[in-house]
Scaffold this motif. Structure first.
Motif, PDB file in Angstrom:
ATOM      1  N   THR A 178       0.934  -1.294  -0.081  1.00 46.84           N
ATOM      2  CA  THR A 178       0.003  -0.059   0.032  1.00 46.84           C
ATOM      3  C   THR A 178       0.990   1.285   0.096  1.00 46.84           C
ATOM      4  OG1 THR A 178      -1.581  -1.192   1.054  1.00 46.84           O
ATOM      5  CG2 THR A 178      -1.846   1.198   1.052  1.00 46.84           C
TER       6      THR A 178
ATOM      7  N   ILE B 299     -11.333   4.872   5.733  1.00 52.07           N
ATOM      8  CA  ILE B 299     -10.055   4.871   5.384  1.00 52.07           C
ATOM      9  C   ILE B 299      -9.093   5.977   5.578  1.00 52.07           C
ATOM     10  CG2 ILE B 299      -8.174   4.128   3.704  1.00 52.07           C
ATOM     11  CD1 ILE B 299     -10.229   1.972   2.480  1.00 52.07           C
ATOM     12  N   THR B 300      -9.722   7.064   5.127  1.00 49.01           N
ATOM     13  CA  THR B 300      -9.193   8.431   4.963  1.00 49.01           C
ATOM     14  C   THR B 300      -8.836   8.899   6.334  1.00 49.01           C
ATOM     15  OG1 THR B 300     -10.167   9.048   2.746  1.00 49.01           O
ATOM     16  CG2 THR B 300      -9.360  11.035   4.264  1.00 49.01           C
TER      17      THR B 300
ATOM     18  N   ASN C 142      -8.669   7.313   9.383  1.00 46.47           N
ATOM     19  CA  ASN C 142      -7.824   6.562   9.882  1.00 46.47           C
ATOM     20  C   ASN C 142      -6.550   6.576   9.701  1.00 46.47           C
ATOM     21  OD1 ASN C 142      -9.120   4.900  12.323  1.00 46.47           O
ATOM     22  ND2 ASN C 142     -10.697   4.609  10.495  1.00 46.47           N
ATOM     23  N   TYR C 143      -6.215   6.821   8.417  1.00 46.61           N
ATOM     24  CA  TYR C 143      -4.965   7.032   7.398  1.00 46.61           C
ATOM     25  C   TYR C 143      -4.450   8.278   8.075  1.00 46.61           C
ATOM     26  CZ  TYR C 143      -1.337   8.019   4.108  1.00 46.61           C
ATOM     27  OH  TYR C 143      -0.213   8.320   3.569  1.00 46.61           O
TER      28      TYR C 143
ATOM     29  N   GLU D 135      -3.112   8.282  11.456  1.00 49.11           N
ATOM     30  CA  GLU D 135      -2.090   7.419  11.691  1.00 49.11           C
ATOM     31  C   GLU D 135      -2.440   6.166  12.298  1.00 49.11           C
ATOM     32  OE1 GLU D 135       1.009   9.657  13.593  1.00 49.11           O
ATOM     33  OE2 GLU D 135       1.705  10.098  11.643  1.00 49.11           O
TER      34      GLU D 135
ATOM     35  N   PHE E 177      -3.410   3.374  10.860  1.00 53.88           N
ATOM     36  CA  PHE E 177      -2.936   2.232  10.266  1.00 53.88           C
ATOM     37  C   PHE E 177      -1.338   1.865  10.321  1.00 53.88           C
ATOM     38  CE2 PHE E 177      -6.995   3.137   7.389  1.00 53.88           C
ATOM     39  CZ  PHE E 177      -7.575   2.508   7.936  1.00 53.88           C
TER      40      PHE E 177
ATOM     41  N   LEU F 233      -4.988  -3.101   3.917  1.00 53.33           N
ATOM     42  CA  LEU F 233      -4.057  -1.845   4.138  1.00 53.33           C
ATOM     43  C   LEU F 233      -2.720  -2.238   4.698  1.00 53.33           C
ATOM     44  CD1 LEU F 233      -6.958   0.445   4.761  1.00 53.33           C
ATOM     45  CD2 LEU F 233      -5.788   0.474   2.664  1.00 53.33           C
ATOM     46  N   TYR F 234      -1.516  -1.879   4.156  1.00 50.05           N
ATOM     47  CA  TYR F 234      -0.448  -2.041   4.987  1.00 50.05           C
ATOM     48  C   TYR F 234      -0.106  -3.431   5.516  1.00 50.05           C
ATOM     49  CZ  TYR F 234      -0.857   2.783   3.813  1.00 50.05           C
ATOM     50  OH  TYR F 234      -0.948   3.962   3.421  1.00 50.05           O
TER      51      TYR F 234
ATOM     52  N   GLY G 162      -9.269   7.671   0.790  1.00 48.31           N
ATOM     53  CA  GLY G 162      -9.333   6.416   1.040  1.00 48.31           C
ATOM     54  C   GLY G 162      -9.439   5.596  -0.339  1.00 48.31           C
TER      55      GLY G 162
ATOM     56  N   LEU H 293      -5.977   5.228  -1.721  1.00 53.00           N
ATOM     57  CA  LEU H 293      -5.102   4.329  -0.661  1.00 53.00           C
ATOM     58  C   LEU H 293      -5.311   2.952  -1.335  1.00 53.00           C
ATOM     59  CD1 LEU H 293      -5.163   6.152   2.694  1.00 53.00           C
ATOM     60  CD2 LEU H 293      -2.835   5.503   1.369  1.00 53.00           C
TER      61      LEU H 293
END
Length: 414
Positions: free
Chosen positions: A69, A174-175, A177-178, A181, A183, A232-233, A355, A358
């Protein structure tokens, strides 16, 4: 005597050439260092075609990734002039035409050599979802027009489509939480790591035509159509997400206007106008809304001369509608202090587009690592010296050889 010395000099020159060549060879093979070249920057464009307006977001990330990712950041954003693309029912080509200004902005920001490798996506949300339900062929015509416009630019167009409400909510989750930080996190050592005690946040989104809620549960999601499972990641997540169609701010106000016969994103903009963003105690929120709604129109205009009337007139109704959703609908009465109203985090817009980008970087191949091999400057200088010396001595040998040969010919003739 001179003729006898020349073979000696020739032999010495041969020996010197051999030595310098050997030394140069050793220097060229020894102490090589390999350096990894920095990865090139990759770009991606996402259009957020909402019910009331459209915006372009340009994202960038390095060709390398962390567990498949990308580490994505927002490079720029551009607001498209006019209303959302769903408003172009009577003029479908105008929907495509409206995107040209922002496409030109993005083109100017991306190096020319990377433009054709830059993916472009257009995601339409609740406005187009409603239009598609009412008149699918008309919605398809509008999407075809925006497709035609985007394809005329030197980008890698990946499609224009209508997102489901679940997708819109999940990508917004997703946006959030990304950006906070949850994730992945950058350490002081310069490494990207998965937070051991990362707090996963829920996400609320109130648009013009729909509202979404997304969060993780301790137990598996029981309703399959409300379950979203991104990876993700290197980590898998299960997210409950639900979209309430026709419960967006504009749709709600239309219903209110119809009932009363009168003449965002909504969460943030309403609370920011009232001075309640990003957080405020619940009693302060309620009293502020009550004070605002009891002001006369003339007072509101006098106190807010820079705000357009079409926005100013809706803040009271919007605030009451938001409180109805949060307190009566979603039951945040006892957890109000955990809600934060945000427009941007780390200079990045909060919304579904980041998101979405990503998630899509998982499908874009990582750039192969590039490396160069070389030597230190001092070693390079020494290596060059001995190579030049070998060439000089070789030239000297040729001169001596020719001189010796001419002397022998002269001796034979005499």
């Amino acid at each position: 005597m001179g003729v006898q010395m020349k073979p000696v000099l020739l032999g010495a020159a041969f020996a010197a050439v051999a030595c310098t060549t050997f030394i140069a060879l050793i220097l060229s093979l020894a102490n090589h260092h390999t350096l990894d070249l920095p990865h090139s920057t990759q770009y991606g464009i996402v259009f957020d075609a909402g019910s009331t307006h459209t915006a372009l977001f340009l994202y960038q990330w390095l060709g390398s990734k962390e567990n498949s990712t990308g580490i994505v950041s927002q490079s720029l954003s551009c607001d498209v002039d006019g209303d959302g693309i769903s408003s172009y029912v009577q003029n479908p080509p105008g929907a495509g035409e409206s995107l040209k200004k922002c496409l030109a902005v993005a083109k100017a920001a991306i190096p020319s050599g990377q433009q054709r490798a830059t993916p472009v996506y257009l995601g339409a949300t609740a406005g187009m979802r409603l239009l598609s339900l009412e008149n699918k062929s008309q919605a398809d015509i509008i999407l075809a027009e925006v497709t035609k416009t985007i394809q005329s630019y030197p980008f890698d167009f990946r499609g224009a489509r209508i997102l489901t409400g679940m997708e819109e909510g999940a990508y917004g989750w997703i946006t959030i939480n990304y950006l906070f930080e949850s994730f992945i996190k950058h350490t002081f050592e310069g490494k990207w790591v998965h937070p051991k005690a990362g707090r996963i946040l829920g996400a609320l989104d109130l648009g013009g035509a729909s509202t979404q809620i997304s969060f993780t549960l301790r137990d598996p999601v029981r309703v399959p159509e409300s379950s979203f499972n991104p990876k993700l990641y290197g980590y898998k997540y299960e997210v409950y997400t639900h979209s309430y169609q026709c419960y967006g701010k504009d749709q709600a106000l239309k219903k209110l206007q119809a009932w009363l016969h009168k003449a965002f994103s909504a969460y943030f903009y309403t609370f920011d106008f009232l001075g309640l963003a990003p957080k405020a105690p619940l009693n302060q929120v309620l009293s502020t809304i009550d004070t605002h709604c009891n002001k006369t129109w003339n007072t509101l205009v006098a106190q807010n001369p820079s705000i357009k009337a079409k926005y100013l007139r809706d803040y009271c109704a919007s605030a009451h509608y938001i409180m109805t959703i949060l307190l009566k609908g979603l039951k945040f009465n006892n957890t109000w202090d955990q809600i934060s109203f945000e427009k941007q985090v780390a200079d990045t817009a909060v919304g579904w587009t980041l998101g979405y980008m990503l998630n899509l970087t998982n499908l874009i191949p990582s750039e192969h690592s590039r490396a160069i091999t070389g030597v230190s400057h001092n070693q390079w200088a020494a290596q060059t010296f001995f190579i030049v010396s070998a060439l000089f001595l070789s030239l000297l040998i040729v001169i001596l050889f020719l001189a010796l040969k001419s002397c022998k010919l002269l001796y034979i003739v005499m």
